[in-house]
Design an enzyme around this catalytic site. Sequence first.
Site, PDB file in Angstrom:
ATOM      1  CB  SER A 566      -0.957  -0.034   1.194  1.00  0.00           C
ATOM      2  OG  SER A 566      -1.969   0.930   1.066  1.00  0.00           O
ATOM      3  CG  ASP A 650      -6.496  -2.849  -3.819  1.00  0.00           C
ATOM      4  OD1 ASP A 650      -7.256  -2.141  -3.131  1.00  0.00           O
ATOM      5  OD2 ASP A 650      -5.269  -2.893  -3.637  1.00  0.00           O
ATOM      6  CG  HIS A 685      -5.537  -2.457   0.033  1.00  0.00           C
ATOM      7  ND1 HIS A 685      -4.755  -2.020  -1.019  1.00  0.00           N
ATOM      8  CD2 HIS A 685      -5.032  -1.858   1.149  1.00  0.00           C
ATOM      9  CE1 HIS A 685      -3.836  -1.191  -0.551  1.00  0.00           C
ATOM     10  NE2 HIS A 685      -3.978  -1.083   0.748  1.00  0.00           N
TER      11      HIS A 685
END
Length: 718
Positions: A566, A650, A685
């Site tokens: 991330s 995601d 994610h």
Amino acid sequence: MKRWFLTAALLGCISLNGLMTAQEMTYPETRTVDVVDDYHGVMVPDWFQWLENDVRVDEEVAQWVEAQNKVTFAYLESLPYRKEIEARMTELWDYEKYGTPSKVADTYYFSKNDGLQNQNVLYRMDTLESEPVMVLDPNTWSEDGTIALGGLSFSDDGQYMAYGIQDGGTDWRTWRIMKAASLELLDDELKWLKFGGISWTLDNAGFYYSRFPEPAEGETFQSTNLNNKIYYHRLGTPQSEDVLVYEDPGNPEWGFIPTVTEDGDYLVITVWKGTDDRYQIYYKAIGPDHKPGEGEFVKLIDHFENEYSYIGNDGSLFYFQTNLDAPNRRVIAIDVASPERKNWRTIVPEAEETLSGVSLVNDTLICDYLKDAVTQIRMFDREGNHVRDVIFPGIGTASGFGGEKDDTETFYSFSSFATAPRVYQYDMKSGESRLFREATVDFDPDDYEVRQVFYESKDGTRVPMFIANKKGIVLNGKNPTLLYGYGGFNISLTPSFNVARLQWMEMGGVFAVPNLRGGGEYGETWHKAGTKINKQNVFNDFIAAAEWLIANKYTSPEQLGIHGGSNGGLLVGACMTQRPDLFGACLPAVGVMDMLKFQNWTAGRYWVDDYGAATASKEEFDALYAYSPYHNLKDGTKYPPTLITTADTDDRVVPGHSFKFAARLQQTHEGDNPVLIRIETRAGHGSGKPTAMLIEEAADQWAFLAYHLGLEPKFPGG
């Protein structure tokens, strides 16, 4: 995820020794487009703009994903020790995992995983010695294990249980209601919830929640999240009849989190508009005969200048965690009956350590501090008098300590890099901890060591770093080492247990985690030093950590890998473009790679608090453009072996970031090192990802690292 079958053509590209070389590898052709964007007079090309399109909607993007995955998985399957790594990881992963229990009315609820179940299962017990009874098993919700439990909330009397459902890793949640005793599922269904839960009224007749409007067709995983609103849902009615409680059409970017106070007398709204801990606070009295759509809210805090995290109340006295005049945070009390600033009281003053969270249990403020990123728990009464500390068995992370104001017990877990999780029941009266459950993992913790060092960054800032490895390593500069980092959004990296990292150390690797600026380890000052035009400090801190490990003979550039997800994926992308000579392999995961356009998708607009925005000012554009990974890949550069990872569902960091970065990396890269992208299907994610998928992905990453860093893995008995 199902492996792609190797085609005959691809099999023909594998060398006699089993490994596909770069000369034998042909990356899929990726077409470029003539798109140029104007930022403050600077013309910026966007070569692969079409890869921003949703893979679930755009057939050309879907074909590109399939082509990339075929090349990537052919290479990964050919890596030495790949199967052995996955087999050993599966053995290590196969242990009973327990969540910290919560007491609801007179019943205990906790999650458990038998070992290799794709999703954790929810259980309940009447006493801590009772035989657990299964309540919810998400493993039965899908064949591939990609539907997960995504939230849980009980009515005050424990009669009803609301639970969120997360499908394929998306941030969206669908909520259902169940009678807790009989497990009877009600007809109630709520959709389009994201970034928040629900809060029941004391009469148990319904609850407050916030939601976004339903996205337009085809934009579920791409469109920006705007116009959040609070509703009241009464049990037994359709969502279409829910009462609108609060909205602010003039500020469509604001979000709202509703909380009913424990005594049921007030509804508190926490108003947020980004990732910074800067909130407005509204409230109104509701009481037992409340009518959800009536009554005006009082604006207790009407600006976004500081953090005001609601902790709990004692009648009209509200407790907040705040960074007002306290970068390391403190606890204050505001009486809403006389809310003038002069009447605010400090209950727990700011300390040298960073206050990272507070709960109110048994009329006691349980304060979670970080001292050099290590957990310290201190307890205070409601007047701020120190009661006691909780003592832990070494460097590690404690979490939990939830409950209600009148509870006489709470629960917490403790773990570290080489200490498997233990869950404790804590007696709030005596201060005694009693072991509730202990993970039994197939390793000997005495074989490992964890230390903390401090090093200087480029500007002289002192930065802490944890280093963990098997005992007996020789500091000869030849140890394959994995450096993991994050450095953003006020998030602190603390020493905790992770099976995949344990296996990396078991195989003979060193694992290192620096606490970079941008995180929350040293309060708001540390956080702000790594944001917006100061973001380069984060990359400098990470590069300095790498240089320290090399200078102190832990490793060499050829044997140093870097990993982050991330914002950490951005970290890896920025550092590998700035210093491609410094690393032997790179693993950027679900990263934010296009720093000029991130705010255009889903939750990206919230991140301007940390990153700034290219459209906001020339100064912020210059800072972003200088490190944006996608834009700073240079033609003819030899980049380290790179395995990019992302997922098609995601909707936090949309996969277009990684798609564009991979395409540009393959276009600019020169040399024999493989630069690949691994794209998971039916995943998001990270949260809710099934165990089988986690093991397979980690095994691919470790096999990639081991080969390129020169690690010949050690296995038990080998």
